[in-house]
Design a protein around this motif. Structure first.
Motif, PDB file in Angstrom:
ATOM      1  N   THR A 100      26.312 121.414  52.420  1.00  0.00           N
ATOM      2  CA  THR A 100      25.362 122.524  52.364  1.00  0.00           C
ATOM      3  C   THR A 100      25.746 123.607  51.365  1.00  0.00           C
ATOM      4  OG1 THR A 100      26.452 123.549  54.277  1.00  0.00           O
ATOM      5  CG2 THR A 100      24.504 122.179  54.700  1.00  0.00           C
ATOM      6  N   ARG A 101      27.016 123.941  51.262  1.00  0.00           N
ATOM      7  CA  ARG A 101      27.408 124.998  50.322  1.00  0.00           C
ATOM      8  C   ARG A 101      27.126 124.595  48.875  1.00  0.00           C
ATOM      9  NH1 ARG A 101      32.710 126.045  53.678  1.00  0.00           N
ATOM     10  NH2 ARG A 101      31.869 127.442  55.242  1.00  0.00           N
ATOM     11  N   PRO A 102      27.545 123.391  48.446  1.00  0.00           N
ATOM     12  CA  PRO A 102      27.176 122.987  47.076  1.00  0.00           C
ATOM     13  C   PRO A 102      25.662 122.911  46.885  1.00  0.00           C
ATOM     14  CG  PRO A 102      28.957 121.620  47.883  1.00  0.00           C
ATOM     15  CD  PRO A 102      28.479 122.434  49.042  1.00  0.00           C
ATOM     16  N   PHE A 103      24.935 122.507  47.940  1.00  0.00           N
ATOM     17  CA  PHE A 103      23.480 122.433  47.865  1.00  0.00           C
ATOM     18  C   PHE A 103      22.900 123.792  47.496  1.00  0.00           C
ATOM     19  CE2 PHE A 103      19.239 122.808  49.628  1.00  0.00           C
ATOM     20  CZ  PHE A 103      18.628 121.639  49.213  1.00  0.00           C
ATOM     21  N   TRP A 104      23.331 124.842  48.189  1.00  0.00           N
ATOM     22  CA  TRP A 104      22.799 126.183  47.917  1.00  0.00           C
ATOM     23  C   TRP A 104      23.194 126.657  46.528  1.00  0.00           C
ATOM     24  CZ3 TRP A 104      18.990 126.495  50.790  1.00  0.00           C
ATOM     25  CH2 TRP A 104      19.024 126.160  52.138  1.00  0.00           C
ATOM     26  N   ILE A 105      24.386 126.305  46.079  1.00  0.00           N
ATOM     27  CA  ILE A 105      24.819 126.705  44.733  1.00  0.00           C
ATOM     28  C   ILE A 105      23.962 126.028  43.672  1.00  0.00           C
ATOM     29  CG2 ILE A 105      26.725 126.511  43.080  1.00  0.00           C
ATOM     30  CD1 ILE A 105      28.575 127.046  45.573  1.00  0.00           C
ATOM     31  N   MET A 106      23.658 124.734  43.880  1.00  0.00           N
ATOM     32  CA  MET A 106      22.814 124.034  42.904  1.00  0.00           C
ATOM     33  C   MET A 106      21.391 124.587  42.910  1.00  0.00           C
ATOM     34  SD  MET A 106      24.941 122.172  41.459  1.00  0.00           S
ATOM     35  CE  MET A 106      26.638 122.223  41.996  1.00  0.00           C
ATOM     36  N   LEU A 107      20.915 124.997  44.070  1.00  0.00           N
ATOM     37  CA  LEU A 107      19.595 125.624  44.161  1.00  0.00           C
ATOM     38  C   LEU A 107      19.590 126.930  43.371  1.00  0.00           C
ATOM     39  CD1 LEU A 107      16.786 125.388  45.472  1.00  0.00           C
ATOM     40  CD2 LEU A 107      17.698 126.671  47.416  1.00  0.00           C
ATOM     41  N   TYR A 108      20.635 127.703  43.514  1.00  0.00           N
ATOM     42  CA  TYR A 108      20.789 128.967  42.782  1.00  0.00           C
ATOM     43  C   TYR A 108      20.863 128.698  41.278  1.00  0.00           C
ATOM     44  CZ  TYR A 108      22.287 133.955  43.131  1.00  0.00           C
ATOM     45  OH  TYR A 108      22.382 135.325  43.098  1.00  0.00           O
ATOM     46  N   ALA A 109      21.652 127.684  40.882  1.00  0.00           N
ATOM     47  CA  ALA A 109      21.786 127.336  39.468  1.00  0.00           C
ATOM     48  C   ALA A 109      20.439 126.932  38.885  1.00  0.00           C
ATOM     49  CB  ALA A 109      22.812 126.205  39.292  1.00  0.00           C
ATOM     50  N   HIS A 110      19.677 126.143  39.633  1.00  0.00           N
ATOM     51  CA  HIS A 110      18.362 125.717  39.151  1.00  0.00           C
ATOM     52  C   HIS A 110      17.411 126.911  39.042  1.00  0.00           C
ATOM     53  CE1 HIS A 110      14.857 123.327  38.357  1.00  0.00           C
ATOM     54  NE2 HIS A 110      14.252 123.884  39.394  1.00  0.00           N
ATOM     55  N   LYS A 111      17.449 127.779  40.032  1.00  0.00           N
ATOM     56  CA  LYS A 111      16.574 128.965  40.016  1.00  0.00           C
ATOM     57  C   LYS A 111      16.816 129.812  38.773  1.00  0.00           C
ATOM     58  CE  LYS A 111      16.145 133.453  42.164  1.00  0.00           C
ATOM     59  NZ  LYS A 111      16.860 134.419  42.964  1.00  0.00           N
ATOM     60  N   LEU A 112      18.081 130.028  38.429  1.00  0.00           N
ATOM     61  CA  LEU A 112      18.406 130.919  37.311  1.00  0.00           C
ATOM     62  C   LEU A 112      18.303 130.248  35.947  1.00  0.00           C
ATOM     63  CD1 LEU A 112      21.433 132.897  38.780  1.00  0.00           C
ATOM     64  CD2 LEU A 112      19.036 133.593  38.661  1.00  0.00           C
ATOM     65  N   SER A 113      18.616 128.954  35.879  1.00  0.00           N
ATOM     66  CA  SER A 113      18.655 128.283  34.576  1.00  0.00           C
ATOM     67  C   SER A 113      17.436 127.419  34.292  1.00  0.00           C
ATOM     68  CB  SER A 113      19.902 127.406  34.479  1.00  0.00           C
ATOM     69  OG  SER A 113      19.775 126.254  35.306  1.00  0.00           O
ATOM     70  N   GLY A 114      16.803 126.903  35.355  1.00  0.00           N
ATOM     71  CA  GLY A 114      15.688 125.982  35.183  1.00  0.00           C
ATOM     72  C   GLY A 114      16.123 124.597  34.714  1.00  0.00           C
ATOM     73  N   GLU A 115      17.438 124.353  34.663  1.00  0.00           N
ATOM     74  CA  GLU A 115      17.937 123.064  34.182  1.00  0.00           C
ATOM     75  C   GLU A 115      17.639 121.953  35.191  1.00  0.00           C
ATOM     76  OE1 GLU A 115      21.824 122.783  32.427  1.00  0.00           O
ATOM     77  OE2 GLU A 115      21.795 124.924  31.930  1.00  0.00           O
ATOM     78  N   LYS A 116      17.128 120.858  34.666  1.00  0.00           N
ATOM     79  CA  LYS A 116      16.677 119.733  35.474  1.00  0.00           C
ATOM     80  C   LYS A 116      17.809 119.069  36.268  1.00  0.00           C
ATOM     81  CE  LYS A 116      13.922 115.544  35.121  1.00  0.00           C
ATOM     82  NZ  LYS A 116      13.200 114.652  34.235  1.00  0.00           N
ATOM     83  N   LYS A 117      19.015 119.035  35.725  1.00  0.00           N
ATOM     84  CA  LYS A 117      20.108 118.326  36.401  1.00  0.00           C
ATOM     85  C   LYS A 117      20.406 118.917  37.775  1.00  0.00           C
ATOM     86  CE  LYS A 117      23.793 120.829  33.987  1.00  0.00           C
ATOM     87  NZ  LYS A 117      24.932 120.670  33.086  1.00  0.00           N
ATOM     88  N   TYR A 118      20.227 120.221  37.932  1.00  0.00           N
ATOM     89  CA  TYR A 118      20.483 120.830  39.235  1.00  0.00           C
ATOM     90  C   TYR A 118      19.385 120.451  40.230  1.00  0.00           C
ATOM     91  CZ  TYR A 118      23.713 123.389  36.315  1.00  0.00           C
ATOM     92  OH  TYR A 118      24.701 123.701  35.416  1.00  0.00           O
ATOM     93  N   PHE A 119      18.161 120.354  39.740  1.00  0.00           N
ATOM     94  CA  PHE A 119      17.051 119.919  40.591  1.00  0.00           C
ATOM     95  C   PHE A 119      17.236 118.464  41.004  1.00  0.00           C
ATOM     96  CE2 PHE A 119      12.717 118.386  41.375  1.00  0.00           C
ATOM     97  CZ  PHE A 119      12.337 119.303  42.342  1.00  0.00           C
ATOM     98  N   GLU A 120      17.691 117.620  40.078  1.00  0.00           N
ATOM     99  CA  GLU A 120      17.938 116.216  40.404  1.00  0.00           C
ATOM    100  C   GLU A 120      19.025 116.086  41.467  1.00  0.00           C
ATOM    101  OE1 GLU A 120      18.756 114.586  36.545  1.00  0.00           O
ATOM    102  OE2 GLU A 120      16.618 114.385  36.066  1.00  0.00           O
ATOM    103  N   PHE A 121      20.040 116.920  41.377  1.00  0.00           N
ATOM    104  CA  PHE A 121      21.082 116.945  42.407  1.00  0.00           C
ATOM    105  C   PHE A 121      20.472 117.258  43.766  1.00  0.00           C
ATOM    106  CE2 PHE A 121      23.071 120.070  45.082  1.00  0.00           C
ATOM    107  CZ  PHE A 121      24.123 119.346  45.615  1.00  0.00           C
ATOM    108  N   LEU A 122      19.592 118.266  43.801  1.00  0.00           N
ATOM    109  CA  LEU A 122      18.962 118.660  45.058  1.00  0.00           C
ATOM    110  C   LEU A 122      18.186 117.488  45.658  1.00  0.00           C
ATOM    111  CD1 LEU A 122      17.719 122.175  43.944  1.00  0.00           C
ATOM    112  CD2 LEU A 122      19.598 121.701  45.512  1.00  0.00           C
TER     113      LEU A 122
END
Length: 142
Positions: A100-122
């Protein structure tokens, strides 16, 4: 002389300068890998840098946060979770933050950067959670 908060003392400018200086030093201290005690430090650093970017607007804090996120992402196992100690892919811990903690960090990263790789991780992590899970020896079907 005691600072009173009066404008002529420039207290807010001095505090902001001290915070920026501290953050700049932290950029050089980002843990290299997401393992052992570095795991928690890397998660905290990611969130701190993302928040600093939102508050202060300096892109170098976004980049530092994304560096942390990339190092966390690099350690994601094929099933979509992170190793619990030396157990590797054989044991998955959800309830205590290993996923869950990495999940929230990747969500935050995607929100701020818009980078697709973080969304794919989610998506990968969500797919993991929607599979049949065995809990205390019982198969749970979502």
């Amino acid at each position: 002389m005691m600072l009173t908060g009066k404008k002529e003392h420039n207290l807010s400018d001095r505090v902001e300068s001290a915070i920026r200086s501290w953050l700049d030093k932290q950029i050089t201290n980002i843990p290299e890998s997401y393992e052992g005690s570095n795991a928690g430090n890397l998660r905290q650093a990611a969130v701190g840098f993302f928040r600093a970017y939102e508050i202060l607007g300096n892109k170098k804090y976004l980049e530092a946060g994304l560096t942390c996120a990339d190092r966390i992402l690099k350690e994601q196992l094929a099933r979509g979770h992170w190793a619990y100690g030396s157990k590797g892919n054989d044991m998955m811990r959800i309830q205590d933050g290993f996923v869950t903690r990495p999940f929230w960090i990747m969500l935050y990263a995607h929100k701020l950067s818009g980078e697709k790789k973080y969304f794919e991780f989610l998506n990968h992590t969500i797919n993991l959670h929607s599979q049949d899970l065995v809990v205390w020896g019982r198969l749970l079907n979502p």
